[in-house]
Design a protein around this motif. Structure first.
Motif, PDB file in Angstrom:
ATOM      1  N   GLU A   1      48.483  -3.611 -19.623  1.00  0.00           N
ATOM      2  CA  GLU A   1      47.972  -4.182 -20.878  1.00  0.00           C
ATOM      3  C   GLU A   1      47.912  -5.712 -20.835  1.00  0.00           C
ATOM      4  O   GLU A   1      48.430  -6.408 -21.693  1.00  0.00           O
TER       5      GLU A   1
ATOM      6  N   GLU B   1      43.336   2.819 -17.945  1.00  0.00           N
ATOM      7  CA  GLU B   1      42.931   3.306 -16.630  1.00  0.00           C
ATOM      8  C   GLU B   1      42.798   2.150 -15.642  1.00  0.00           C
ATOM      9  O   GLU B   1      43.214   2.243 -14.490  1.00  0.00           O
ATOM     10  N   SER B   2      42.215   1.061 -16.100  1.00  0.00           N
ATOM     11  CA  SER B   2      42.027  -0.100 -15.232  1.00  0.00           C
ATOM     12  C   SER B   2      43.076  -1.183 -15.457  1.00  0.00           C
ATOM     13  O   SER B   2      43.211  -2.092 -14.640  1.00  0.00           O
ATOM     14  N   ASP B   3      43.824  -1.082 -16.541  1.00  0.00           N
ATOM     15  CA  ASP B   3      44.766  -2.131 -16.933  1.00  0.00           C
ATOM     16  C   ASP B   3      46.047  -1.499 -17.491  1.00  0.00           C
ATOM     17  O   ASP B   3      46.358  -1.623 -18.672  1.00  0.00           O
TER      18      ASP B   3
ATOM     19  N   VAL C   1      34.672   2.840 -29.407  1.00  0.00           N
ATOM     20  CA  VAL C   1      36.020   3.322 -29.069  1.00  0.00           C
ATOM     21  C   VAL C   1      37.033   2.733 -30.039  1.00  0.00           C
ATOM     22  O   VAL C   1      37.885   3.447 -30.589  1.00  0.00           O
ATOM     23  N   LYS C   2      36.940   1.423 -30.258  1.00  0.00           N
ATOM     24  CA  LYS C   2      37.871   0.766 -31.177  1.00  0.00           C
ATOM     25  C   LYS C   2      37.746   1.322 -32.589  1.00  0.00           C
ATOM     26  O   LYS C   2      38.767   1.591 -33.255  1.00  0.00           O
TER      27      LYS C   2
ATOM     28  N   ARG D   1      43.346   7.314 -22.095  1.00  0.00           N
ATOM     29  CA  ARG D   1      42.741   6.134 -21.473  1.00  0.00           C
ATOM     30  C   ARG D   1      42.880   4.861 -22.295  1.00  0.00           C
ATOM     31  O   ARG D   1      43.194   3.798 -21.742  1.00  0.00           O
ATOM     32  N   TYR D   2      42.642   4.930 -23.598  1.00  0.00           N
ATOM     33  CA  TYR D   2      42.577   3.720 -24.417  1.00  0.00           C
ATOM     34  C   TYR D   2      43.735   3.639 -25.404  1.00  0.00           C
ATOM     35  O   TYR D   2      44.213   4.646 -25.907  1.00  0.00           O
TER      36      TYR D   2
ATOM     37  N   ARG E   1      47.141   5.940 -29.093  1.00  0.00           N
ATOM     38  CA  ARG E   1      46.820   5.950 -27.673  1.00  0.00           C
ATOM     39  C   ARG E   1      46.361   7.338 -27.258  1.00  0.00           C
ATOM     40  O   ARG E   1      46.964   8.345 -27.633  1.00  0.00           O
TER      41      ARG E   1
ATOM     42  N   TYR F   1      43.146  -1.782 -25.159  1.00  0.00           N
ATOM     43  CA  TYR F   1      43.352  -1.789 -23.712  1.00  0.00           C
ATOM     44  C   TYR F   1      42.763  -0.548 -23.071  1.00  0.00           C
ATOM     45  O   TYR F   1      42.863   0.563 -23.618  1.00  0.00           O
ATOM     46  N   ASP F   2      42.146  -0.767 -21.913  1.00  0.00           N
ATOM     47  CA  ASP F   2      41.711   0.333 -21.058  1.00  0.00           C
ATOM     48  C   ASP F   2      42.834   0.570 -20.051  1.00  0.00           C
ATOM     49  O   ASP F   2      42.974  -0.162 -19.073  1.00  0.00           O
TER      50      ASP F   2
ATOM     51  N   LEU G   1      32.828  -1.504 -26.119  1.00  0.00           N
ATOM     52  CA  LEU G   1      33.942  -0.649 -26.543  1.00  0.00           C
ATOM     53  C   LEU G   1      34.151  -0.636 -28.058  1.00  0.00           C
ATOM     54  O   LEU G   1      35.178  -0.158 -28.536  1.00  0.00           O
TER      55      LEU G   1
END
Length: 498
Positions: free
Chosen positions: A418, A413-415, A431-432, A367-368, A364, A410-411, A428
């Protein structure tokens, strides 16, 4: 504790001021007007260090973290007087592994305590050895839950004490007070509460409106048993709040302003045994009147492995190269600097009452978050060994968590709770890929028994004694008679230090 005021004085007089700042009764001062005294030489005036650790309390269940329905006035006051950390983590949402990180500065896989009720490796140097070398007494007051004693050889250790009409033992307040009165050298004391861990108080006729609900438990709002349990949990939090108030009264009465006081809880109860933030994110509040500016917050990622390196630096030492944690002393001093790019999480479902084969790992950043569930139903067939007795338990583990996929992204920042898995989101994928690569690199560095390759699903067991074996009953899980005692030593990875 005596109030401090910002005045212009020669630096040579600071030692006299530090020595003379005798504490007043806490009720005489709310300490709202404490101000930071600059340029204190920490190593010349080494502080006492107190770390208060609660047991099984969600970070979401504090007034200072946004829950107005629970009584955490003592912690809320600490936040006003010091610094509140919004991104503090443990690597494992379970008692012994979480505590082992605080005491060793290493993640559970490296220190060896990655399953509950297990020992750290015998050659690990813990906080007792490291801080003692720097001239500190190192003490434990309350719940231990760590072993072996050769690694955790406290200078003094006081057990929790019975108390009438409460469901859990109390912290040894009299012993703490006696030590505060008589201590002659700097000390590092861990005060480890048994609250609010269940068994909870029995609250009659609980009101659902007195409980705050979140996306992860809103579906239980109409469940009377859950509401009653939650009301008892809130009442247990209130009982621990009284304990914290009592400790702070003693701190303010007997110790001077050069005392670092940290409050935390070992993991969240709502996310116990998981790698979700509801289990791994922890409350973390620090008060140090001569250093920390009151009413401040930090969004930097810190971790339980960072606590010991921080204490070592405060005491005038230097963390050993190779220790997982990083000192966050600079944050306490008011410098907003990155301490960790990532924090990591470990999930081990074996050796608990609901023992199953379902290990997970997490990485983690701010953010992600990426989670890998190594025995999900998606890959369980590739994990099978060809041994029917072993494969039964591997399949059983996958089916026990059938709703958890191989990968989760999971983002936050917005979630933050989770709820929305973005692992298939085309925007994404980079990112992953990056998080996944860095997670496996970390696992390799930790000498993890898991790896990226499929067909790698070892089961684990202790050496020389019984734990919660997969092929035996536990109080919460029954095994059919035909499968009992069907696993043999050759079927397991033997954990030598268990």
């Amino acid at each position: 504790m005596k109030k401090s005021h910002l005045i212009l004085i020669p630096i040579s007089f600071i030692a006299i001021l530090l020595k003379g700042c005798l504490g007043n009764n806490r009720s005489d001062s709310k300490r709202q007007d404490i101000v930071k005294v600059e340029n204190v030489d920490i190593q010349s005036h080494r502080p006492n260090i107190i770390f208060y650790l609660a047991d099984d309390q969600d970070v979401y269940d504090y007034g200072c973290y946004g829950n107005e329905k629970v009584n955490t006035s003592a912690v809320d006051q600490l936040a006003k007087e010091g610094m509140l950390f919004k991104n503090a983590f443990t690597a494992q949402a379970i008692c012994a592994p979480s505590r082992s990180q605080l005491f060793t500065g290493d993640y559970p896989l490296k220190n060896g305590c990655f399953a509950n009720h297990t020992s750290t490796k015998s050659k690990i140097e813990s906080v007792t050895t490291r801080m003692r070398k720097l001239g500190y007494d190192v003490l434990l007051a309350g719940k231990s839950h760590v072993k072996p004693s050769s690694v955790y050889d406290w200078d003094k250790e006081w057990e929790p004490v019975p108390k009438k009409n409460v469901p859990r033992y109390y912290i040894p307040l009299d012993s703490i007070e006696s030590y505060f009165k008589t201590s002659k050298k700097p000390f590092c004391m861990f005060i480890t509460s048994k609250y609010p861990h269940g068994k909870y108080f029995d609250v009659e006729n609980p009101n659902v409106d007195d409980i705050k609900f979140y996306p992860f438990n809103i579906n239980k709002k109409d469940n009377p048993e859950y509401v009653k349990s939650k009301a008892g949990y809130y009442r247990s939090i209130e009982e621990d709040n009284t304990q914290i108030e009592n400790v702070l009264d003693l701190v303010d009465r007997y110790l001077d302003d050069n005392t670092l006081f940290i409050y935390s809880a070992d993991h969240g109860v709502s996310g116990k045994f998981t790698v979700k933030d509801i289990g791994l994110k922890v409350p973390f509040v620090a008060r140090w009147p001569k250093v920390i500016k009151p009413g401040t917050t930090s969004n930097q990622l810190i971790h339980y492995t960072d606590v010991l390196p921080t204490f070592i630096e405060i005491a005038g030492g230097k963390a050993t190269e190779g220790m997982d944690g990083n000192s966050f002393l600079r944050l306490l001093q008011g410098n907003d600097v990155q301490i960790n790019k990532y924090v990591y999480g470990v999930r081990t479902n074996q050796n608990i009452l609901n023992s199953e084969v379902f290990p997970s790992r997490m990485i983690r950043d701010n953010r992600y978050k990426y989670i890998r569930n190594f025995n999900s139903l998606e890959v369980v067939e590739q994990n099978l060994t060809g041994k029917p007795n072993v494969d039964y338990f591997i399949k059983r583990g996958a089916n026990a968590f059938k709703d958890e996929p191989l990968e989760e992204l999971y983002d936050l920042e917005s979630d933050p709770f989770e709820q929305n898995n973005l692992t298939q989101n085309p925007e994404l994928q980079s990112v992953k890929k990056k998080l996944k690569k860095d997670l496996f690199s970390w696992m390799e560095a930790q000498d993890d028994f898991l790896s990226e390759s499929t067909g790698n699903m070892p089961i684990i067991t202790p050496k020389g004694k019984k734990g919660f074996k997969l092929d035996q009953d536990t109080p919460r899980r029954k095994i059919t008679d035909s499968l009992k005692n069907t696993l043999h030593e050759g079927d397991y990875i033997i954990i030598e230090h268990w």
